[in-house]
Design a protein around this motif. Structure first.
Motif, PDB file in Angstrom:
ATOM      1  N   SER A   9      -3.660  44.425  19.824  1.00  0.00           N
ATOM      2  CA  SER A   9      -4.466  43.533  21.009  1.00  0.00           C
ATOM      3  C   SER A   9      -4.059  43.835  22.244  1.00  0.00           C
ATOM      4  CB  SER A   9      -3.973  42.193  20.518  1.00  0.00           C
ATOM      5  OG  SER A   9      -2.808  41.745  21.200  1.00  0.00           O
ATOM      6  N   LYS A  10      -4.859  43.360  23.139  1.00  0.00           N
ATOM      7  CA  LYS A  10      -4.413  43.617  24.461  1.00  0.00           C
ATOM      8  C   LYS A  10      -3.266  42.875  25.201  1.00  0.00           C
ATOM      9  CE  LYS A  10      -7.441  47.127  25.017  1.00  0.00           C
ATOM     10  NZ  LYS A  10      -7.145  48.364  25.628  1.00  0.00           N
ATOM     11  N   THR A  11      -3.037  41.898  24.507  1.00  0.00           N
ATOM     12  CA  THR A  11      -1.709  41.034  24.766  1.00  0.00           C
ATOM     13  C   THR A  11      -0.397  41.867  25.163  1.00  0.00           C
ATOM     14  OG1 THR A  11      -2.511  39.314  23.272  1.00  0.00           O
ATOM     15  CG2 THR A  11      -0.064  39.132  23.972  1.00  0.00           C
ATOM     16  N   ALA A  12      -0.017  41.687  26.307  1.00  0.00           N
ATOM     17  CA  ALA A  12       1.367  42.073  26.768  1.00  0.00           C
ATOM     18  C   ALA A  12       2.515  41.582  26.613  1.00  0.00           C
ATOM     19  CB  ALA A  12       1.063  42.548  28.043  1.00  0.00           C
ATOM     20  N   ARG A  37       5.211  45.727  24.454  1.00  0.00           N
ATOM     21  CA  ARG A  37       4.463  46.484  25.413  1.00  0.00           C
ATOM     22  C   ARG A  37       4.459  45.426  26.749  1.00  0.00           C
ATOM     23  NH1 ARG A  37      -1.793  45.121  26.806  1.00  0.00           N
ATOM     24  NH2 ARG A  37      -2.193  46.995  27.697  1.00  0.00           N
ATOM     25  N   VAL A  39       3.405  45.895  30.659  1.00  0.00           N
ATOM     26  CA  VAL A  39       2.421  46.427  31.708  1.00  0.00           C
ATOM     27  C   VAL A  39       2.942  46.458  32.835  1.00  0.00           C
ATOM     28  CG1 VAL A  39      -0.028  46.155  32.530  1.00  0.00           C
ATOM     29  CG2 VAL A  39       0.426  45.643  29.947  1.00  0.00           C
ATOM     30  N   GLU A 173       3.722  50.503  29.973  1.00  0.00           N
ATOM     31  CA  GLU A 173       2.387  50.895  30.387  1.00  0.00           C
ATOM     32  C   GLU A 173       1.774  50.797  31.800  1.00  0.00           C
ATOM     33  OE1 GLU A 173      -2.435  49.592  29.587  1.00  0.00           O
ATOM     34  OE2 GLU A 173      -0.897  49.332  27.997  1.00  0.00           O
ATOM     35  N   ARG A 175      -0.102  50.981  35.358  1.00  0.00           N
ATOM     36  CA  ARG A 175      -1.394  50.884  35.798  1.00  0.00           C
ATOM     37  C   ARG A 175      -1.646  50.850  37.108  1.00  0.00           C
ATOM     38  NH1 ARG A 175      -4.809  46.578  32.184  1.00  0.00           N
ATOM     39  NH2 ARG A 175      -6.356  47.576  32.932  1.00  0.00           N
ATOM     40  N   ILE A 200      -5.069  39.922  31.653  1.00  0.00           N
ATOM     41  CA  ILE A 200      -4.080  40.280  30.432  1.00  0.00           C
ATOM     42  C   ILE A 200      -3.235  39.018  29.772  1.00  0.00           C
ATOM     43  CG2 ILE A 200      -2.046  41.864  29.957  1.00  0.00           C
ATOM     44  CD1 ILE A 200      -2.719  43.434  32.425  1.00  0.00           C
TER      45      ILE A 200
END
Length: 396
Positions: A9-12, A37, A39, A173, A175, A200
């Motif tokens: 998922s896009k969960t960090a 993860r 970010v 990650e 950004r 996020i």
């Protein structure tokens, strides 16, 4: 240890706001510990403001015990940068020389003894020994010198980029070009970060936003006592017959200087220094003529030969200054999952990696090797600000 609930998922598991040395360090060590993860948000480019303009001096000369221990750890990290910081950080161990005049004799002796108690190699030099070590210096007003032979300087941008690149395989990650615009809460618990590219979901946020940390805190109703100072450095051409020179700190004349690459000297005003108030959003990055003259005056007094050297430009950047000139680091009371990491007050570059390492331990629920609780956000309310032998503005 990981906080993600849906694989892929896009969960960090954590979001770090700010891509300077502090944000990069926190993100690096969280990822290295297997947090998941991570970010790293940076609205501009990595090391684009204060970090990239740091003189990047690596020294251990501090009087506060916690800062001294962190600086000692930082020196070890830079000496072993490929293993501990992700790659060659441009560290050059050319030595750090402090020039002590009569007015600061007692403070110098106190810190010299403190460093020795902490197992650091420091040398007390006579004026003649200083002259042999750094022949370009004029030593008028100098009573003795203190030398850290292992210290020196690094490349601040390369260090930040190494920390980020090395941690990508572990889940970091980056950004760049993506700005945080808000932090979401459910009750008193962090549940997400809003960006200019969407939300996020996350349960851990580290605010390492440097000059903009107060703005980030205001999204949650936090009020920090911060000041900002416009800090400048200049470059002069290094004469071909100049000879060797360590990093030099001159609290008597309030200036510092060091070699920069092979062809120039970088110099700036040293501590204790006056604050040059500035709005972080309106800081002119150009070196203005008045500041150039203010830096050149003590620089040329200490090294007369440089008065004939060619001026090679300069720049201005930002210090984010706390009430006791030490960083604010740790969990915010009453907010679950929100951590502060900012306010380097001019010494954040060298301390960023070891504090980031310790903060990652705290976030993971582990006891750090170096206790960073004295930097906690609530220390001012608790009446426990940090102090130094040099007094306010010297971050000693």
């Amino acid at each position: 240890m990981s906080g993600a609930t849906t694989p892929g998922s896009k969960t960090a598991d954590a979001v770090v706001i700010g891509g300077g040395i502090m944000g990069a360090s926190a993100a690096h060590f969280l990822a290295k510990k297997g947090f998941g993860r991570v970010v790293l948000l940076e609205k501009g480019r990595l090391a684009g403001v204060s970090t990239g303009h740091s003189a990047a001096i690596i020294r251990t000369y501090y009087s506060n015990p916690i800062t001294l221990e962190l600086a000692k750890r930082a020196l070890h990290m830079f000496e072993n940068d490929r293993d501990l910081l992700g790659g060659d950080c441009g560290f050059r161990a050319i030595g750090f020389l402090l020039l002590i005049g009569e007015r600061l004799r007692a403070a110098g002796e106190h810190i010299l003894e403190s460093e020795r108690r902490h197992g650091l190699h420091v040398e007390r030099l006579t004026v003649d020994e200083v002259a042999d070590l750094a022949p370009p210096l004029s030593l008028d007003g100098v009573s003795y010198g203190i030398l850290e032979p292992r210290s020196g300087y690094a490349d601040p941008t390369r260090t930040t980029e190494n920390l980020v690149a090395a941690a990508r395989p572990w889940g970091l990650e980056p950004r760049a070009g993506v700005a945080a615009t808000g932090v979401h809460l459910h009750g008193n618990r962090v549940v997400g970060v809003e960006t200019d590219e969407g939300t996020i979901p996350t349960n851990v946020v580290v605010s390492a936003a440097g000059p903009w940390a107060g703005r980030v805190g205001s999204w949650l109703g936090l009020k920090y006592s911060l000041r900002w100072s416009r800090e400048s450095d200049l470059f002069v051409e290094r004469p071909s017959d100049f000879g060797a020179l360590p990093v030099v700190s001159d609290p008597g004349l309030r200036c510092y200087l060091r070699p920069y690459r092979d062809d120039r000297i970088i110099a700036g005003l040293g501590a204790p220094k006056d604050i040059e108030p500035v709005d972080p959003d309106e800081c002119d990055p150009a070196l203005d003529p008045q500041m150039r003259e203010r830096i050149e005056r003590p620089l040329f007094e200490r090294i007369p030969a440089l008065s004939r050297a060619r001026h090679l430009g300069g720049y201005a950047s930002l210090y984010t200054i706390t009430d006791d000139w030490h960083p604010i680091v740790g969990p915010e009371p009453g907010l679950e999952g929100y951590y502060a990491f900012f306010g380097g007050s001019g010494h954040g570059f060298k301390l960023g990696p070891p504090i980031g390492e310790a903060l990652a331990d705290v976030i993971c629920g582990e006891a750090p090797t170096i206790d960073i609780s004295p930097f906690r956000p609530g220390r001012f309310i608790d009446g426990e600000p940090l102090a130094s032998s040099w007094g306010e503005g010297n971050r000693g």
